[in-house]
Every structure is written in C-alpha cells, then in structure tokens.
Write a protein that holds these residues in place. Structure first.
Motif, PDB file in Angstrom:
ATOM      1  N   GLU A 156       0.839  -1.187   0.000  1.00 33.51           N
ATOM      2  CA  GLU A 156       0.000   0.000   0.000  1.00 33.51           C
ATOM      3  C   GLU A 156       0.875   1.238   0.000  1.00 33.51           C
ATOM      4  OE1 GLU A 156      -2.736  -0.171   3.228  1.00 33.51           O
ATOM      5  OE2 GLU A 156      -3.530  -2.129   2.675  1.00 33.51           O
ATOM      6  N   ARG A 182      -4.607  13.066  -5.200  1.00 31.79           N
ATOM      7  CA  ARG A 182      -5.822  12.290  -5.397  1.00 31.79           C
ATOM      8  C   ARG A 182      -6.910  13.201  -5.904  1.00 31.79           C
ATOM      9  NH1 ARG A 182      -5.309   9.106   0.338  1.00 31.79           N
ATOM     10  NH2 ARG A 182      -4.086   7.327  -0.396  1.00 31.79           N
ATOM     11  N   VAL A 213       1.992  11.618  -9.314  1.00 37.18           N
ATOM     12  CA  VAL A 213       1.250  10.907  -8.279  1.00 37.18           C
ATOM     13  C   VAL A 213       1.447  11.534  -6.902  1.00 37.18           C
ATOM     14  CG1 VAL A 213       1.289   8.733  -9.539  1.00 37.18           C
ATOM     15  CG2 VAL A 213       3.143   9.258  -7.955  1.00 37.18           C
ATOM     16  N   ASP A 247       3.320   3.986  -7.645  1.00 39.43           N
ATOM     17  CA  ASP A 247       2.636   3.514  -8.852  1.00 39.43           C
ATOM     18  C   ASP A 247       2.349   2.021  -8.752  1.00 39.43           C
ATOM     19  OD1 ASP A 247       1.720   4.046 -11.627  1.00 39.43           O
ATOM     20  OD2 ASP A 247       3.327   2.673 -12.158  1.00 39.43           O
ATOM     21  N   MET A 250      -0.512   1.503  -6.407  1.00 35.08           N
ATOM     22  CA  MET A 250      -1.795   1.842  -7.023  1.00 35.08           C
ATOM     23  C   MET A 250      -2.257   0.744  -7.982  1.00 35.08           C
ATOM     24  SD  MET A 250      -1.393   5.928  -7.770  1.00 35.08           S
ATOM     25  CE  MET A 250      -1.504   7.125  -6.424  1.00 35.08           C
ATOM     26  N   GLU A 254      -5.566  -1.520  -7.739  1.00 33.94           N
ATOM     27  CA  GLU A 254      -6.496  -1.691  -8.856  1.00 33.94           C
ATOM     28  C   GLU A 254      -6.696  -3.176  -9.168  1.00 33.94           C
ATOM     29  OE1 GLU A 254      -4.876   0.541 -12.059  1.00 33.94           O
ATOM     30  OE2 GLU A 254      -5.230   2.487 -11.104  1.00 33.94           O
TER      31      GLU A 254
END
Length: 465
Positions: A156, A182, A213, A247, A250, A254
């Motif tokens: 995370e 975000r 990001v 990245d 993320m 996903e």
C-alpha cells in the motif's frame, strides 16, 4: 625514472640544481628545465614532480602555485624560494604545494628527500580523498538502499510513504513532507523533522508513467545547510524510487479491486443464472412426468430463458464498454419521436406498479445524430431503474432540452433518493443501493453510462434525501 619539471628563470640556480641532482647515485631523475610558468603549464600533465621558483617573469608568489595546481591537481610541487621568511613558504603550502626549499640551503640529499616526500604526500592525499569518496559512496548506497527498502515495505502506498519520510531527516534535509495527489488535490501523508518555512526549500514531483502521483518537499532550517548538487541528485533518485513504489501500490490496489469485482461478478452471475436455470429444469421435469402441462410450464420456461439471455447480453455489453469496443452507429434521428416511443414502452410497466410515467412538454428538439437503438436502451435502463425504486403513487418524468452544446435529457422521479456515498458508487458494476432486491444484477446504469460516453456525452446523477 622520476620525471622532474624544473621551473627556474635564474640560469645559475637552474644549473646548480641540475648538477646536484646528477650527483645522486643511479641518476634516478629525468630533468626538464623551463624558465617561465607559461612553458611549465604546457608540460605539467606528464611530469611526476615540479620544482617551482616563486619569482618568475610571467608569475610571482602564490599565483605560480595556484595556476600550477589548477593545471595539474595531481602534480606534487616543491617550492623554491630565496626568501628567508617562512610565512611565504607556509602560504605556498596552503595554496597547494607539498614542500618548500630555501635556495641557499639546498643540497643533493635535501632535494632528493623533498621531492620524494612531495610525491609520497601527494599520493597519500589522493588516497585519503579516494577513501573519503569511497565512504561517501558506501554511505550513499546504504542510504538509498534503506529508502528503497522503506518504499517497498508495503503493498500500500501510504505505509511506504510514512516509512520513507523519517529516513530523509537529517541525512538529506532538516525537514520533509510527502504528499499524494488524489482527484487533482494534494493530500499530506507524512512529514518529519523541522518542516516549515526554512532558509532553503527543495520541491520534487513524484512522476510515474508520465503521471504526477505526489510530491516531496524538503527544507533546511536550524542546521544552516543549503541544498547543493549532491542533495538535488539524491532527492531526484529517491523521487524516482518512491514514485515507482507508489505507482506499483496503485496498480496492486487496482488489481485487488478487479479481483474482488471478478469474484463478486461470478457470485452474482452464478446466483442470477442459477434461478432461471432451475425454472427451466423444473419445467422440463414437469413435462417429463405430465406432458399435458406444456401450456403452463412453457411460458414460465420461456421467461426464464429470456432472463438468462438479458443477463448474458448485459455482460457482453459491459465487456465491450470496458474494452472500448462498443459499436455506435449514429444517424439523423427525430429525437421527439424516439423519446415518445421510449415513454410508451415504460408507461405500462410503471402503471403495473402504480407509478405514473410522463414526459415534460418541451419545444421541438429536431433531428439529432445518434444511435437510436443504443440510446433507447440507455433511456430504458434509466426509466426501468426509476420504476424499480419509485414507490406506488410516485411520478417519473422524462424531459429533454436543447442547449448550446447539444441536448440534455433527464429522468427524474419522486423516489426516496440515495446518499452521497451511494451516488459515488451508482455506476459501479454489480452495485445496488438495496442489496436485498434481486430484480437485476446492477448492470443497467453502468451500461447506460457506457452508451452515453460512447456518444461523447456525459451521464450525471443528482439526488436529494
């Protein structure tokens, strides 16, 4: 053979020094004599040691030493001076020379010792510099390794950022803060040290795959330090590694969402196919035992097959929407006529639930370029959803208005509405506000949105509780 560059403009002093060096056993020195600093600078690159007079026609004093050091930093220098004042010699040493000799006291042995000492001292200095550089390189590698380990310590993003921030202080800065971006906004995740309006600040962006990001802000405060080239390079290296970690986190998130969605889809599809399939199986069993029951069980089995067909078609369309392969065939369509047809199809469904389905009067909308079958399906999904959740005696209104950029079509109802959190999820696949209801699988609204998006439009939701 030790190559000596003798820089001396006085012919007598030069001759004396050369003769003294020739007295040494085994003739260990190869001597090149020049009378000016300009001549010397052209030869310094391939010499082992220099004997440098401090009084030359084209340079005098410390300037001779400084220019020689600048031209060949690795060249050992022994200064020759006729001045009895040792302060001059000490200044020459501070300027970069390794040793000095007073001309009136020079002997062959003294010359030999001074040059060998200068060569050895220069070598030791070079070794010390190399050792310091090696230690700095090792410290840098350990620091980067620690940061990399922290940046990859979790799957995370936020725990990784919180692990990295304390490592940057005080090695790289007096204070730091790390943000994540975000929805176009910066969110502070971690800070450490004396972060604030310091004397110096360094900001770097966390960029992965061409997308920003997050960002790292570094400040210098009470230490009085400043950001140099080395700190900037280290900050850039850390930025690259942390951005890649974020990245990856993320993408992992996903992937986890996709896996959960797949599992949810399989559970829902299995459930919603099992029920109509059971109806078909029961109908076939009934026919096997009582052929006369065909008139009763056939309509029931047909409806079950139709339900399975609708579900399968919805799944295929969602797959096309996700893959960007949904085919839209636009042509000129009289929009008023299309809206009236959709309204009539759903007015009967609404009446069966005691819900009134109406159209709001409007000016003629004229001809619009669109795919009539796809838009009919999208509006049907919206009206069907409204009918499903509007209580008896409620009203559903279909409206359309011409705007400067196209046509705005709306479906409104007098139902109970949904919360802000539910609005954010209303277009998620298989999501339903009331999971106790099983009259659908939660694909109608996502399909409607995919159809509108494919037309270059936008589907929004507004709700009041």
């Amino acid at each position: 053979m030790i190559r000596v560059l003798l820089v001396e403009d006085n012919p007598g002093d030069a001759r004396l020094i050369q003769e003294l060096l020739r007295e040494l056993p085994a003739q260990p020195y190869e001597i090149t004599h020049v009378a000016t600093l300009g001549e010397a600078l052209a030869l310094v690159a391939d010499r082992d040691v220099a004997l440098l007079d401090l009084t030359l026609p084209d340079a005098a004093g410390l300037a001779s030493v400084e220019r020689t050091c600048a031209a060949a930093r690795a060249l050992p220098i022994v200064v020759l001076t006729g001045n009895a004042d040792e302060r001059v010699a000490i200044e020459a040493l501070n300027a970069g020379a390794q040793d000095y000799l007073r001309k009136g006291e020079i002997t062959a042995t003294l010359l030999d010792k001074a040059m060998r000492y200068a060569i050895e001292r220069k070598r030791m200095i070079a070794l010390e510099v190399a050792q310091q550089h090696l230690e700095q390189t090792i410290a840098h590698a350990r620091f980067i390794a620690a940061v990399t380990s922290a940046a990859t310590s979790s799957l995370e993003a936020e725990p990784c950022i919180r692990a990295v921030a304390p490592l940057l202080v005080p090695t790289l800065a007096d204070g730091c803060a790390i943000d994540l971006f975000r929805d176009g906004k910066a969110e502070r995740i971690a800070s450490a040290g004396e972060f604030g309006d310091g004397a110096a600040r360094l900001d770097t962006r966390l960029i992965a795959r061409g997308r920003t990001v997050g960002g790292i802000a570094l400040t210098m405060g009470s230490s009085g330090r400043r950001f140099g080239d080395e700190e900037r390079l280290i900050a850039e290296e850390i930025t690259v590694r942390l951005a890649l970690s974020i990245d990856n986190a993320m993408h992992y998130a996903e992937a986890q969402r996709a896996l959960r969605g797949r599992d949810e889809m399989m559970a829902i599809v299995s459930h919603d196919l099992r029920n109509p399939l059971a109806v078909v199986q029961l109908s076939l069993s009934a026919l096997a035992t009582d052929p006369a029951s065909l008139a009763v069980v056939l309509p029931r089995a047909t409806r079950a097959v139709e339900r399975m067909g609708v579900l399968i078609e919805d799944l295929l369309q969602i797959g096309q929407i996700d893959a960007g392969t949904l085919v839209i065939e636009p042509r000129p369509v009289e929009l008023d006529s299309l809206l009236d047809d959709v309204l009539e199809q759903h007015r009967v469904l609404g009446a069966g639930k005691g819900v009134r389905v109406q159209r709001e009067p409007s000016l003629p909308l004229g001809s619009v370029m669109l795919d009539p079958n796809r838009l009919t399906q999208a509006l049907g999904n919206l009206l069907g959803n409204a009918i499903k959740f509007t209580p008896a005696d409620g009203t559903i209104t279909l409206a359309a208005t011409s705007t400067s950029s196209g046509v705005e079509i709306s479906v409104s109802d007098t139902g109970p509405g949904i919360s802000t959190d539910q609005v954010a999820r209303i277009f998620d696949r298989f999501w339903q506000a009331d999971r106790r209801r099983r009259d659908g699988v939660g694909l109608g609204l996502p399909i409607a949105k995919g159809i509108v998006d494919a037309h270059g439009g936008r589907l929004d939701v507004r709700s009041e509780l």
